[in-house]
Design an enzyme around this catalytic site. Sequence first.
Site, mmCIF file in Angstrom:
data_model
loop_
_atom_site.group_PDB
_atom_site.id
_atom_site.type_symbol
_atom_site.label_atom_id
_atom_site.label_comp_id
_atom_site.label_asym_id
_atom_site.label_seq_id
_atom_site.Cartn_x
_atom_site.Cartn_y
_atom_site.Cartn_z
ATOM 1 N N TYR A 35 0.841 -1.202 0.000
ATOM 2 C CA TYR A 35 0.000 0.000 0.000
ATOM 3 C C TYR A 35 0.877 1.255 0.000
ATOM 4 C CZ TYR A 35 -4.121 -2.850 1.168
ATOM 5 O OH TYR A 35 -5.138 -3.764 1.163
ATOM 6 N N SER B 189 -14.112 -4.196 0.344
ATOM 7 C CA SER B 189 -15.045 -3.541 -0.579
ATOM 8 C C SER B 189 -16.499 -3.799 -0.191
ATOM 9 C CB SER B 189 -14.802 -4.003 -2.023
ATOM 10 O OG SER B 189 -15.462 -3.166 -2.951
ATOM 11 N N PRO B 190 -16.877 -3.497 1.047
ATOM 12 C CA PRO B 190 -18.249 -3.762 1.484
ATOM 13 C C PRO B 190 -19.299 -2.945 0.742
ATOM 14 C CG PRO B 190 -17.097 -2.454 3.112
ATOM 15 C CD PRO B 190 -16.064 -2.897 2.118
ATOM 16 N N GLY C 228 -18.464 1.916 -3.836
ATOM 17 C CA GLY C 228 -19.418 3.032 -3.748
ATOM 18 C C GLY C 228 -20.762 2.752 -4.374
#
Length: 323
Positions: free
Chosen positions: A53, A211-212, A216
């Site tokens: 990251y 990525s719940p 978006g």
Amino acid sequence: MQYTHLGRSGLKVSRLCLGTMNFGPKTEEETSHSIMDSALDSGINFFDTANVYGGTEHRGWTEEIIGRWFAKGGERRERTVIATKLYGTMTDRPNESKLSALNIRRALDASLKRLQTDYIDIYQFHHIDRDTPWDEIWQAIEVAVQQGKILYSGSSNFAGWHIAQAQEAAHRRNYTGLVSEQSIYNLFRRELELEVIPAAQQYGLGLIPWSPLQGGLLGGVLKKEEEGVRRTEGRALETLRQHEDQIRQYEDFADELGHAPGDVALAWLLHQPAVTAPIVGPRTQEQLDSAIRALDVTLSDDALKRLDDIFPGHRPAPEDYAW
């Protein structure tokens, strides 16, 4: 804040996990530190990061930001369950990626240095390594545990049979093996229900969905676009247009429930028995506050059924597609 055990381990973590991938490339260091302080103050003790990251030009940047935050003291490190990952390429040298014993040793030491800590709570394999045998991987991890550098191991983006393979290899060595699996899981993407979730439940792994909000798309994207707050582009726009009716049904149902769409999406995950903690990756303080609200959302059986009707899921394989 609510807490639960991570899989079958004795480790207690918050029901939300703070994702840090935006720290550095999208969120400046001062704001990142403020978000981490707020997360701790709200009771979130579970933070997730990875050695890669920070972007292609500055891999490790995010871990460095977290390390400088730990260095501020105030028991920040002691109050945090930190999970990081290895697998991705850090340099163009041939042994600076994947899960060889050599890379595990080097990558772990580098992450410890960047994070300014003596140990990592959960050391996760960012992807399956099809070229390295499990006996080599587990031997390297066992050494790291004996040295006190890591406490637990987790996987990320594994198939169900990869989890089974890893656990059976660990059992042959009388080793604990994996305690968690981190993978994409949300109302929109439910493929994990076929084999990954059954495997995780069988072997006692806690599921940590990333990525719940599906980038978006489950966060009220249509209403935000209509209000001029957000403009969707590229692949996300293509997906939005392809599933616009479905997403509109979902947003309208969230209105019926009296909750923001993003809160409903997180609450749905928290209602799934295999889920330990969804990863929320805020770029701003407001996004963190919004995620915390989901802990107060209770979905009835009727509401859960309605969500299944809008976003059909899967039964475990093979019943999902065979008699």
